[in-house]
Design a protein around this motif. Structure first.
Motif, PDB file in Angstrom:
ATOM      1  N   LYS A 165      22.807 -14.897  38.825  1.00  0.00           N
ATOM      2  CA  LYS A 165      22.821 -16.143  38.048  1.00  0.00           C
ATOM      3  C   LYS A 165      22.948 -17.377  38.946  1.00  0.00           C
ATOM      4  O   LYS A 165      23.837 -18.215  38.778  1.00  0.00           O
ATOM      5  N   LEU A 166      22.026 -17.473  39.885  1.00  0.00           N
ATOM      6  CA  LEU A 166      22.013 -18.611  40.806  1.00  0.00           C
ATOM      7  C   LEU A 166      21.182 -19.744  40.207  1.00  0.00           C
ATOM      8  O   LEU A 166      19.988 -19.557  39.951  1.00  0.00           O
ATOM      9  N   PRO A 167      21.753 -20.921  39.971  1.00  0.00           N
ATOM     10  CA  PRO A 167      20.974 -22.044  39.429  1.00  0.00           C
ATOM     11  C   PRO A 167      19.826 -22.411  40.373  1.00  0.00           C
ATOM     12  O   PRO A 167      19.996 -22.441  41.594  1.00  0.00           O
ATOM     13  N   GLY A 168      18.661 -22.689  39.784  1.00  0.00           N
ATOM     14  CA  GLY A 168      17.521 -23.147  40.570  1.00  0.00           C
ATOM     15  C   GLY A 168      16.697 -22.053  41.204  1.00  0.00           C
ATOM     16  O   GLY A 168      15.654 -22.332  41.795  1.00  0.00           O
ATOM     17  N   ILE A 169      17.136 -20.809  41.101  1.00  0.00           N
ATOM     18  CA  ILE A 169      16.377 -19.693  41.674  1.00  0.00           C
ATOM     19  C   ILE A 169      15.506 -19.099  40.578  1.00  0.00           C
ATOM     20  O   ILE A 169      15.996 -18.685  39.524  1.00  0.00           O
ATOM     21  N   ALA A 170      14.210 -19.071  40.833  1.00  0.00           N
ATOM     22  CA  ALA A 170      13.258 -18.586  39.830  1.00  0.00           C
ATOM     23  C   ALA A 170      12.208 -17.706  40.500  1.00  0.00           C
ATOM     24  O   ALA A 170      12.148 -17.602  41.736  1.00  0.00           O
ATOM     25  N   PHE A 171      11.378 -17.077  39.665  1.00  0.00           N
ATOM     26  CA  PHE A 171      10.400 -16.113  40.168  1.00  0.00           C
ATOM     27  C   PHE A 171       9.043 -16.327  39.515  1.00  0.00           C
ATOM     28  O   PHE A 171       8.953 -16.823  38.387  1.00  0.00           O
ATOM     29  N   THR A 172       8.013 -15.954  40.230  1.00  0.00           N
ATOM     30  CA  THR A 172       6.690 -15.797  39.629  1.00  0.00           C
ATOM     31  C   THR A 172       6.375 -14.306  39.640  1.00  0.00           C
ATOM     32  O   THR A 172       6.762 -13.586  40.566  1.00  0.00           O
ATOM     33  N   LYS A 173       5.696 -13.853  38.602  1.00  0.00           N
ATOM     34  CA  LYS A 173       5.407 -12.425  38.455  1.00  0.00           C
ATOM     35  C   LYS A 173       3.910 -12.182  38.521  1.00  0.00           C
ATOM     36  O   LYS A 173       3.124 -12.982  38.019  1.00  0.00           O
ATOM     37  N   GLN A 174       3.519 -11.084  39.130  1.00  0.00           N
ATOM     38  CA  GLN A 174       2.116 -10.704  39.111  1.00  0.00           C
ATOM     39  C   GLN A 174       2.004  -9.184  39.098  1.00  0.00           C
ATOM     40  O   GLN A 174       2.916  -8.478  39.538  1.00  0.00           O
ATOM     41  N   PRO A 175       0.890  -8.676  38.557  1.00  0.00           N
ATOM     42  CA  PRO A 175       0.732  -7.218  38.486  1.00  0.00           C
ATOM     43  C   PRO A 175       0.609  -6.617  39.875  1.00  0.00           C
ATOM     44  O   PRO A 175       0.114  -7.249  40.806  1.00  0.00           O
ATOM     45  N   ALA A 176       1.068  -5.396  40.005  1.00  0.00           N
ATOM     46  CA  ALA A 176       0.991  -4.702  41.289  1.00  0.00           C
ATOM     47  C   ALA A 176       0.821  -3.215  41.028  1.00  0.00           C
ATOM     48  O   ALA A 176       0.886  -2.743  39.892  1.00  0.00           O
TER      49      ALA A 176
END
Length: 715
Positions: A165-176
């Motif tokens: 739960k780190l503020p400002g940390i986000a992800f993009t997801k893609q198929p693999a």
């Protein structure tokens, strides 16, 4: 008179009014007919000035969504998973302090020191490196990324970071694509990579190597289009429903996971011991032509891509080389079949002149006057040069063509080469008889050897067992035994295998290291010099070593072909090093063959869903499967492999019952079994080694926690 005039005037007015009324009525009717006709035309044709009104209305009141097709899975011959879909993540950090959520909470990195400390546990970056990234030169940067270390993160790593739960940390997801066995026939299975469609902006998996590439159309399927109402209050012609999605087909290979895993392990050991430029190994079912195990070195881990930069080529079909003395198997076959083999006749070994040019044995001094049969066992080049001259170049070339040399095997794999040869002059023709001056691929050699192992019938090697539509279970394609020719007679093949046994069992044979207890081995060693601008290389570290073995010799069940190119470390005789790959793999294959005949026939998996655990166990045991219960529930909620699929008897069938999960005894399990259990039980499995599980970090019977990590060692 005046009265008469008035009457006439009134009549004219009435007549004019009547005419005007009629004209008006006709005009109204005409307008009505025109408008009505136009309305009927539009209502029927639904077009105005070339514009389709239904289409226009749908654009306003309906939206289309692309339904992505699921890429098909790749399996081994018994349904073990080799490739499946997953997601990977890339992490980034938002630095812009204006970014806040609806609740007013910050959506940017608040505590950079804490963030760097936490992320350093999950990324291959130090705290110092992460802090540097979080404090870019451009102080107005909206967000930052973390390079390669922050890309291609697994679901497990993503979930662990998210839990912090780190503020400002986000992800993009893609198929693999996930390849659960790591290094496992990697160049043959290949890889599929996320690829951006520039027109649609969609990212999908596209095969770029091996089976993933050559069967991409089957595996990919095609996307569907789904329409939804954007304005529910409006009524729109909803007769068009879009295009249904077609998920990709599943591909079943001919690979046997147990054999393949063992082969990978032994080839890794060979690579470590000898440090060659490259090496290949392949095992074929001599009865069908099915490739049951195949690998090469260098290789790579298909999931992590570690090692992929060392060699992209599939050496089994893309790289042609001079095979050396294993070619003598074909020379012997041609000589016997054409009546030019005189095993007891004597010749002078050591050196032989052809048009003033030397043909020499690996020991230039030779062994004196010896019979041709002994010359074959000693791997004498001079013997084969004599044999080629006795046959004549026309006959010898005819047999080379009959064995399909210098022709692609049409494997279906990309960039397959056909090889080639120098055959103009007598010395060149003689050279080809002992495997110099002719370039081949391992797949070509295996195809040719199949005729010797298969009593004259040359089989096309294949590695796809079947292609199946997962929705309907319909078999779209089936691999099968294919005879592509009969270059030699059955009696010839038997005689050739008899002579090949001398290589292994005569005291002077070059293959005495390849004996297998309980089975007769027919084989041939090979050593090929490498052509360079300065001539042919010399020395064990500068040649290509090879071996072909057929077991059992009298009626071969398997053929194995191994090459070792320029080993830079030679701690023991090369034949011993290669034999240490051949023997355990062939022994395992022969043991499995015996068990297949008695214990592991094909059976249909019963449907045990919604059944009590007790009844499910009885059904699976009766069908000769090994039931594995996951959870402490009373009824089975799901099972794997799926019900009504064909599987090998004695295979583990996993039953999920829900509730708490206890650790089973995994001793003897395969890597696939362990990973399947982990997936269904929602835990993390860390594997070390190859083969079968010999050690587990958690004792059997222990209650497992969600996402708990378990380590297993395989050998």
């Amino acid at each position: 008179m005046n009265t008469k005039k008035k009457r006439l005037h009134s009549e004219r007015v009435r007549n004019n009014s009547r005419v005007a009324g009629i004209i008006f009525f006709v005009a109204v009717i005409a307008i009505f007919l025109v408008l009505g006709g136009r309305f009927l035309y539009v209502a029927g044709g639904k077009e105005v000035k070339g514009h389709n009104l239904s289409t226009a209305a749908r654009k306003i009141y309906m939206q289309t969504q692309v339904v992505n097709a699921k890429r098909g899975d790749i399996f081994d011959q018994s349904g073990g998973l080799l490739a499946e879909n997953t997601n990977i993540y890339s992490i980034y950090a938002v630095l812009n302090k204006q970014q806040r959520g609806i609740d007013g909470k910050p959506m940017y990195v608040v505590d950079k020191d804490k963030t760097a400390t936490v992320l350093s546990k999950y990324l291959k970056l130090s705290k110092k490196q992460i802090l540097k990234a979080l404090n870019p030169v451009n102080h107005n940067a909206f967000q930052v990324e973390f390079g390669n270390a922050g890309s291609n993160l697994s679901i497990e790593t993503h979930d662990k970071i998210l839990a912090e739960k780190l503020p400002g940390i986000a992800f993009t997801k893609q198929p693999a694509r996930l390849y659960p066995n790591g290094i496992f026939a990697s160049h043959l299975i290949g890889i599929a990579q996320p690829t951006l469609n520039e027109k649609t902006g969609a990212i999908s998996l596209i095969g770029t190597m091996g089976i993933e590439k050559e069967y991409n159309t089957d595996l990919a399927g095609h996307n569907g289009i789904k329409e939804i109402k954007a304005a529910p209050g409006y009524s729109v012609d909803d007769s068009t429903k879009g295009k249904p999605v077609k998920n990709g087909d599943d591909v079943y290979t001919t690979l046997d996971s147990k054999l393949q895993t063992l082969l990978e392990s032994e080839m890794t050991r060979l690579q470590s011991q000898s440090n060659p430029v490259d090496a290949t190994a392949m095992v074929m079912d001599a009865r069908t032509g099915a490739i049951v195990a195949a690998t090469q070195r260098p290789t790579f881990d298909a999931t992590t891509r570690v090692g992929i930069d060392k060699l992209w080529q599939n050496l089994l079909v893309e790289s042609a080389y001079e095979p050396g003395s294993t070619m003598k198997v074909l020379t012997l076959s041609a000589a016997i079949d054409s009546g030019n083999w005189h095993p007891k006749a004597l010749y002078q070994s050591g050196t032989y002149l052809i048009d003033g040019q030397k043909v020499t044995d690996w020991d230039p001094k030779g062994w004196g006057m010896i019979p041709y049969k002994q010359g074959f066992a000693r791997s004498s080049n001079v013997a084969m040069a004599h044999v080629e001259q006795q046959m004549g170049p026309t006959t010898w070339k005819k047999y080379l063509e009959a064995f399909h040399m210098n022709k692609s095997t049409d494997s279906g794999l990309a960039n397959e080469t056909a090889g080639g040869m120098q055959f103009q002059y007598p010395i060149e023709q003689a050279n080809t008889a002992f495997g110099q001056g002719i370039r081949v691929t391992p797949m070509q050699m295996m195809q040719a050897f199949s005729a010797v192992a298969g009593n004259g019938q040359e089989l096309k090697p294949y590695f796809i067992d079947k292609v199946v539509d997962p929705a309907t279970k319909k078999v779209i394609y089936s691999g099968k035994r294919t005879v592509i020719g009969e270059p030699i007679k059955a009696t010839t093949a038997k005689k050739v295998r008899k002579v090949m046994q001398d290589v292994v069992y005569k005291s002077y044979g070059t293959g005495i290291s390849y004996k297998i207890p309980g089975f007769k081995v027919a084989g041939k060693t090979g050593t090929a010099q490498i052509s360079t601008a300065k001539g042919y290389t010399v020395g064990d570290e500068n040649v290509i070593h090879s071996w072909v073995g057929m077991v059992p010799a009298n009626k071969p069940r398997y053929v194995m072909y191994i090459t070792l190119n320029q080993p830079h470390r030679i701690a023991e005789p090369i034949s011993k090093s290669i034999a240490n790959v051949f023997r355990p793999v062939m022994e395992q294959a022969l043991k499995m063959d015996e068990s297949h005949q008695t214990e592991t026939s094909i059976a249909i998996v019963p449907d045990v869903r919604d059944k009590t655990v007790e009844n499910a166990n009885k059904l699976l045991t009766k069908a000769k499967f090994l039931p594995v219960v996951i959870g402490n529930g009373k009824k089975v909620t799901r099972q794997f492999p799926d019900a009504l699929t064909e599987q090998l008897e004695a295979q583990r069938i996993f039953m999920d019952t829900g509730g708490s999960v206890t650790m089973p005894n995994m001793m003897g399990w395969t890597k696939n079994d362990a990973l399947t259990f982990a997936s269904l039980a929602k835990i993390q499995m860390v594997t070390d080694g190859a083969g079968f599980i010999t050690k587990q970090s958690i004792k059997s019977g222990t209650v497992l926690q969600p996402k708990q990590e378990i380590q297993v060692k395989l050998n």
